[in-house]
Design a protein around this motif. Structure first.
Motif, short mmCIF file in Angstrom:
data_model
loop_
_atom_site.label_atom_id
_atom_site.label_comp_id
_atom_site.label_asym_id
_atom_site.label_seq_id
_atom_site.Cartn_x
_atom_site.Cartn_y
_atom_site.Cartn_z
N LEU A 1 0.85 -1.18 0.00
CA LEU A 1 0.00 0.00 0.00
C LEU A 1 0.89 1.23 0.00
CD1 LEU A 1 -2.57 -1.01 2.78
CD2 LEU A 1 -2.88 -1.18 0.30
N TRP A 2 0.29 2.35 -0.38
CA TRP A 2 0.98 3.63 -0.39
C TRP A 2 0.17 4.60 0.44
CZ3 TRP A 2 5.64 3.75 -2.66
CH2 TRP A 2 5.94 2.73 -3.56
N ARG A 3 0.89 5.41 1.21
CA ARG A 3 0.23 6.42 2.03
C ARG A 3 0.96 7.74 1.88
NH1 ARG A 3 -0.47 7.15 8.49
NH2 ARG A 3 -2.30 8.49 8.31
N ALA A 4 0.22 8.76 1.49
CA ALA A 4 0.74 10.12 1.44
C ALA A 4 0.20 10.85 2.66
CB ALA A 4 0.31 10.82 0.15
N TYR A 5 1.10 11.51 3.37
CA TYR A 5 0.64 12.21 4.57
C TYR A 5 1.50 13.45 4.83
CZ TYR A 5 4.28 9.46 7.01
OH TYR A 5 5.45 8.88 7.40
N VAL A 6 1.05 14.27 5.75
CA VAL A 6 1.69 15.55 6.06
C VAL A 6 3.10 15.28 6.60
CG1 VAL A 6 1.54 17.64 7.48
CG2 VAL A 6 -0.54 16.61 6.54
N PRO A 7 4.13 15.90 6.01
CA PRO A 7 5.51 15.64 6.42
C PRO A 7 5.78 15.86 7.91
CG PRO A 7 5.50 16.81 4.35
CD PRO A 7 4.07 16.79 4.84
N ARG A 8 5.07 16.77 8.54
CA ARG A 8 5.28 17.01 9.97
C ARG A 8 5.12 15.74 10.79
NH1 ARG A 8 1.96 20.98 14.06
NH2 ARG A 8 3.22 20.44 15.86
N TRP A 9 4.34 14.80 10.29
CA TRP A 9 4.07 13.55 11.00
C TRP A 9 4.93 12.39 10.48
CZ3 TRP A 9 2.00 14.96 15.22
CH2 TRP A 9 1.18 16.08 15.24
N ALA A 10 6.09 12.72 9.92
CA ALA A 10 6.99 11.70 9.37
C ALA A 10 7.32 10.62 10.39
CB ALA A 10 8.28 12.35 8.86
N HIS A 11 7.35 10.97 11.66
CA HIS A 11 7.69 10.03 12.72
C HIS A 11 6.55 9.05 13.05
CE1 HIS A 11 5.49 13.17 14.80
NE2 HIS A 11 5.25 12.28 15.75
N ALA A 12 5.38 9.27 12.47
CA ALA A 12 4.21 8.46 12.83
C ALA A 12 3.46 7.95 11.59
CB ALA A 12 3.28 9.29 13.71
N PRO A 13 4.13 7.19 10.72
CA PRO A 13 3.49 6.76 9.47
C PRO A 13 2.33 5.78 9.68
CG PRO A 13 5.57 5.64 9.74
CD PRO A 13 5.50 6.68 10.82
N LEU A 14 2.23 5.19 10.86
CA LEU A 14 1.16 4.23 11.11
C LEU A 14 0.11 4.79 12.07
CD1 LEU A 14 3.22 0.94 11.37
CD2 LEU A 14 2.15 1.98 9.36
N SER A 15 0.09 6.10 12.21
CA SER A 15 -0.90 6.74 13.07
C SER A 15 -2.14 7.05 12.25
CB SER A 15 -0.34 8.04 13.65
OG SER A 15 -1.38 8.78 14.26
N GLY A 16 -3.27 6.83 12.83
CA GLY A 16 -4.53 7.21 12.21
C GLY A 16 -5.15 8.38 12.96
#
Length: 168
Positions: free
Chosen positions: A9-24
């Protein structure tokens, strides 16, 4: 659909949350198409291009961090084809649900009602992308709880930070 073999899977998210890629937590904070306020949910896609399109929603191109994820053992309701929809007594109209408008009018969106019904038997669902025709998305509302769906980020060189301190 149950995935014993890894699903990319691919997930694009806000860079500020780079430390939490598995956070919902972002989805929990704001709500989403397939989750009410307060429910952590991971929104991801099966295609890289779909992740980018869904993240930007056709508007301004915002900076994003894109991570590849690996999903295993997930029970996902398949809502991309007519037969999958029919198995749940649905039609493709569910994908045209105006969930934001419903919330604005203090109503419960049909997609949230469906999520509540599916929650007992599924970890999430697969649905067609609205922003990238032909693309597919996954909404995962249960992962890494000790049983069932396992989700991990692919970071072979350890480039993702472990804390938000990298943004200070």
């Amino acid at each position: 659909m149950s995935a014993d073999e890894p699903v990319r899977l691919w997930r694009a998210y806000v860079p500020r949350w780079a430390h939490a890629p598995l956070s919902g937590d972002g989805a929990a904070r704001f709500g989403g198409r397939w989750n009410p306020l307060g429910m952590p949910t991971i929104y991801a896609t099966r295609e890289l291009s779909t992740a980018w399109a869904e993240y930007n929603q056709g508007f301004v191109q915002h900076p994003a961090l894109i991570a590849q994820l690996e999903l295993r053992f997930a029970r996902l309701a398949e809502l991309t084809a007519a037969d999958g929809l029919a198995a749940f007594g649905l039609t493709k109209d569910i994908h045209r649900c105006e969930w934001r408008d419903a919330l604005d009018h203090s109503l419960v969106p049909e997609t949230h009602r469906l999520q509540a019904e599916l929650d007992a038997g599924f970890d999430g669902l697969v649905y067609p992308s609205f922003m990238s025709p032909g693309g597919t998305c996954v909404a995962l509302w249960r992962w890494n709880t000790g049983e069932g769906a396992e989700l991990k980020v692919i970071d072979p060189d350890g480039r993702l930070p472990e804390t938000p301190a990298s943004w200070l």
